[in-house]
Write a protein that holds these residues in place. Sequence first.
Motif, PDB file in Angstrom:
ATOM      1  N   GLY A 135     -26.049  39.718  37.027  1.00  0.00           N
ATOM      2  CA  GLY A 135     -25.081  40.809  36.898  1.00  0.00           C
ATOM      3  C   GLY A 135     -25.004  41.668  38.148  1.00  0.00           C
ATOM      4  N   ILE A 136     -26.137  41.954  38.738  1.00  0.00           N
ATOM      5  CA  ILE A 136     -26.165  42.757  39.966  1.00  0.00           C
ATOM      6  C   ILE A 136     -25.461  42.017  41.106  1.00  0.00           C
ATOM      7  N   LEU A 137     -25.710  40.722  41.205  1.00  0.00           N
ATOM      8  CA  LEU A 137     -25.023  39.926  42.229  1.00  0.00           C
ATOM      9  C   LEU A 137     -23.510  39.947  42.022  1.00  0.00           C
ATOM     10  N   LEU A 138     -23.079  39.848  40.774  1.00  0.00           N
ATOM     11  CA  LEU A 138     -21.649  39.897  40.488  1.00  0.00           C
ATOM     12  C   LEU A 138     -21.057  41.272  40.807  1.00  0.00           C
ATOM     13  N   TRP A 139     -21.777  42.354  40.481  1.00  0.00           N
ATOM     14  CA  TRP A 139     -21.306  43.703  40.833  1.00  0.00           C
ATOM     15  C   TRP A 139     -21.233  43.871  42.342  1.00  0.00           C
ATOM     16  N   LEU A 140     -22.209  43.318  43.050  1.00  0.00           N
ATOM     17  CA  LEU A 140     -22.190  43.389  44.511  1.00  0.00           C
ATOM     18  C   LEU A 140     -20.967  42.653  45.057  1.00  0.00           C
ATOM     19  N   LEU A 141     -20.702  41.470  44.547  1.00  0.00           N
ATOM     20  CA  LEU A 141     -19.525  40.709  44.972  1.00  0.00           C
ATOM     21  C   LEU A 141     -18.238  41.485  44.665  1.00  0.00           C
ATOM     22  N   TYR A 142     -18.157  42.064  43.477  1.00  0.00           N
ATOM     23  CA  TYR A 142     -16.995  42.875  43.106  1.00  0.00           C
ATOM     24  C   TYR A 142     -16.835  44.055  44.063  1.00  0.00           C
ATOM     25  N   GLY A 143     -17.937  44.736  44.363  1.00  0.00           N
ATOM     26  CA  GLY A 143     -17.883  45.861  45.292  1.00  0.00           C
ATOM     27  C   GLY A 143     -17.416  45.442  46.674  1.00  0.00           C
ATOM     28  N   LEU A 144     -17.914  44.300  47.146  1.00  0.00           N
ATOM     29  CA  LEU A 144     -17.491  43.795  48.455  1.00  0.00           C
ATOM     30  C   LEU A 144     -15.998  43.450  48.469  1.00  0.00           C
ATOM     31  N   LEU A 145     -15.546  42.802  47.417  1.00  0.00           N
ATOM     32  CA  LEU A 145     -14.140  42.399  47.349  1.00  0.00           C
ATOM     33  C   LEU A 145     -13.196  43.589  47.188  1.00  0.00           C
ATOM     34  N   SER A 146     -13.668  44.630  46.505  1.00  0.00           N
ATOM     35  CA  SER A 146     -12.812  45.804  46.283  1.00  0.00           C
ATOM     36  C   SER A 146     -13.023  46.896  47.325  1.00  0.00           C
ATOM     37  N   GLY A 147     -14.041  46.735  48.171  1.00  0.00           N
ATOM     38  CA  GLY A 147     -14.312  47.727  49.210  1.00  0.00           C
ATOM     39  C   GLY A 147     -14.861  49.032  48.681  1.00  0.00           C
ATOM     40  N   ASP A 148     -15.558  48.981  47.556  1.00  0.00           N
ATOM     41  CA  ASP A 148     -16.103  50.176  46.912  1.00  0.00           C
ATOM     42  C   ASP A 148     -17.512  50.455  47.446  1.00  0.00           C
ATOM     43  N   ALA A 149     -17.622  51.425  48.350  1.00  0.00           N
ATOM     44  CA  ALA A 149     -18.888  51.706  49.038  1.00  0.00           C
ATOM     45  C   ALA A 149     -20.041  52.026  48.083  1.00  0.00           C
ATOM     46  N   PRO A 150     -19.874  52.889  47.076  1.00  0.00           N
ATOM     47  CA  PRO A 150     -21.006  53.152  46.177  1.00  0.00           C
ATOM     48  C   PRO A 150     -21.498  51.892  45.467  1.00  0.00           C
ATOM     49  N   LEU A 151     -20.582  51.035  45.040  1.00  0.00           N
ATOM     50  CA  LEU A 151     -20.992  49.788  44.388  1.00  0.00           C
ATOM     51  C   LEU A 151     -21.728  48.869  45.356  1.00  0.00           C
ATOM     52  N   ILE A 152     -21.254  48.787  46.572  1.00  0.00           N
ATOM     53  CA  ILE A 152     -21.880  47.912  47.564  1.00  0.00           C
ATOM     54  C   ILE A 152     -23.296  48.386  47.882  1.00  0.00           C
ATOM     55  N   VAL A 153     -23.435  49.659  48.198  1.00  0.00           N
ATOM     56  CA  VAL A 153     -24.750  50.198  48.574  1.00  0.00           C
ATOM     57  C   VAL A 153     -25.726  50.102  47.413  1.00  0.00           C
ATOM     58  N   LYS A 157     -16.247  59.959  45.369  1.00  0.00           N
ATOM     59  CA  LYS A 157     -17.203  59.078  46.070  1.00  0.00           C
ATOM     60  C   LYS A 157     -18.626  59.626  45.957  1.00  0.00           C
ATOM     61  N   LEU A 158     -18.786  60.937  46.113  1.00  0.00           N
ATOM     62  CA  LEU A 158     -20.115  61.540  45.998  1.00  0.00           C
ATOM     63  C   LEU A 158     -20.676  61.368  44.588  1.00  0.00           C
ATOM     64  N   LEU A 159     -19.818  61.501  43.594  1.00  0.00           N
ATOM     65  CA  LEU A 159     -20.239  61.258  42.216  1.00  0.00           C
ATOM     66  C   LEU A 159     -20.701  59.812  42.056  1.00  0.00           C
ATOM     67  N   GLY A 160     -19.963  58.889  42.634  1.00  0.00           N
ATOM     68  CA  GLY A 160     -20.344  57.481  42.587  1.00  0.00           C
ATOM     69  C   GLY A 160     -21.673  57.217  43.267  1.00  0.00           C
ATOM     70  N   PHE A 161     -21.886  57.827  44.432  1.00  0.00           N
ATOM     71  CA  PHE A 161     -23.159  57.647  45.131  1.00  0.00           C
ATOM     72  C   PHE A 161     -24.318  58.271  44.357  1.00  0.00           C
ATOM     73  N   ALA A 162     -24.091  59.416  43.700  1.00  0.00           N
ATOM     74  CA  ALA A 162     -25.146  60.050  42.900  1.00  0.00           C
ATOM     75  C   ALA A 162     -25.521  59.168  41.715  1.00  0.00           C
ATOM     76  N   ALA A 163     -24.519  58.639  41.021  1.00  0.00           N
ATOM     77  CA  ALA A 163     -24.787  57.737  39.904  1.00  0.00           C
ATOM     78  C   ALA A 163     -25.503  56.478  40.388  1.00  0.00           C
ATOM     79  N   ALA A 164     -25.057  55.935  41.505  1.00  0.00           N
ATOM     80  CA  ALA A 164     -25.669  54.735  42.071  1.00  0.00           C
ATOM     81  C   ALA A 164     -27.126  54.977  42.447  1.00  0.00           C
ATOM     82  N   ALA A 165     -27.410  56.139  43.009  1.00  0.00           N
ATOM     83  CA  ALA A 165     -28.787  56.465  43.387  1.00  0.00           C
ATOM     84  C   ALA A 165     -29.690  56.499  42.157  1.00  0.00           C
ATOM     85  N   CYS A 166     -29.216  57.107  41.089  1.00  0.00           N
ATOM     86  CA  CYS A 166     -30.019  57.187  39.863  1.00  0.00           C
ATOM     87  C   CYS A 166     -30.307  55.806  39.279  1.00  0.00           C
TER      88      CYS A 166
END
Length: 86
Positions: A48-66, A7-16
């Motif tokens: 694409g960002i909207l679709l990734w956000l929707l995917y993150g919401l549906l899958s419950g993936d916090a780094p993708l959502i944030v 999860k921390l790796l995901g948040f670091a990648a997301a931040a960048c």
Amino acid sequence: MEQLAIKLLGFAAAACTTLAYAPQFVKVWRTRSTEDISLGMFLVMVLGILLWLLYGLLSGDAPLIVANAVTIVLAGGILWMKLKYG
């Protein structure tokens, strides 16, 4: 690898990738110039960002959502300014 480390790796990648939009947003905001920004690219990117956000919401993936919630504000803001200022 532990789940927390993943999860921390995901948040670091997301931040960048999310913060990469900040300098362009600030520049467009200050100069009101969007001449060199591709409208087509930003239309597809925001979709694409909207679709990734929707995917993150549906899958419950916090780094993708944030990441995509913040990125949609930045990229969407650039797109809005592109449409407003040309």
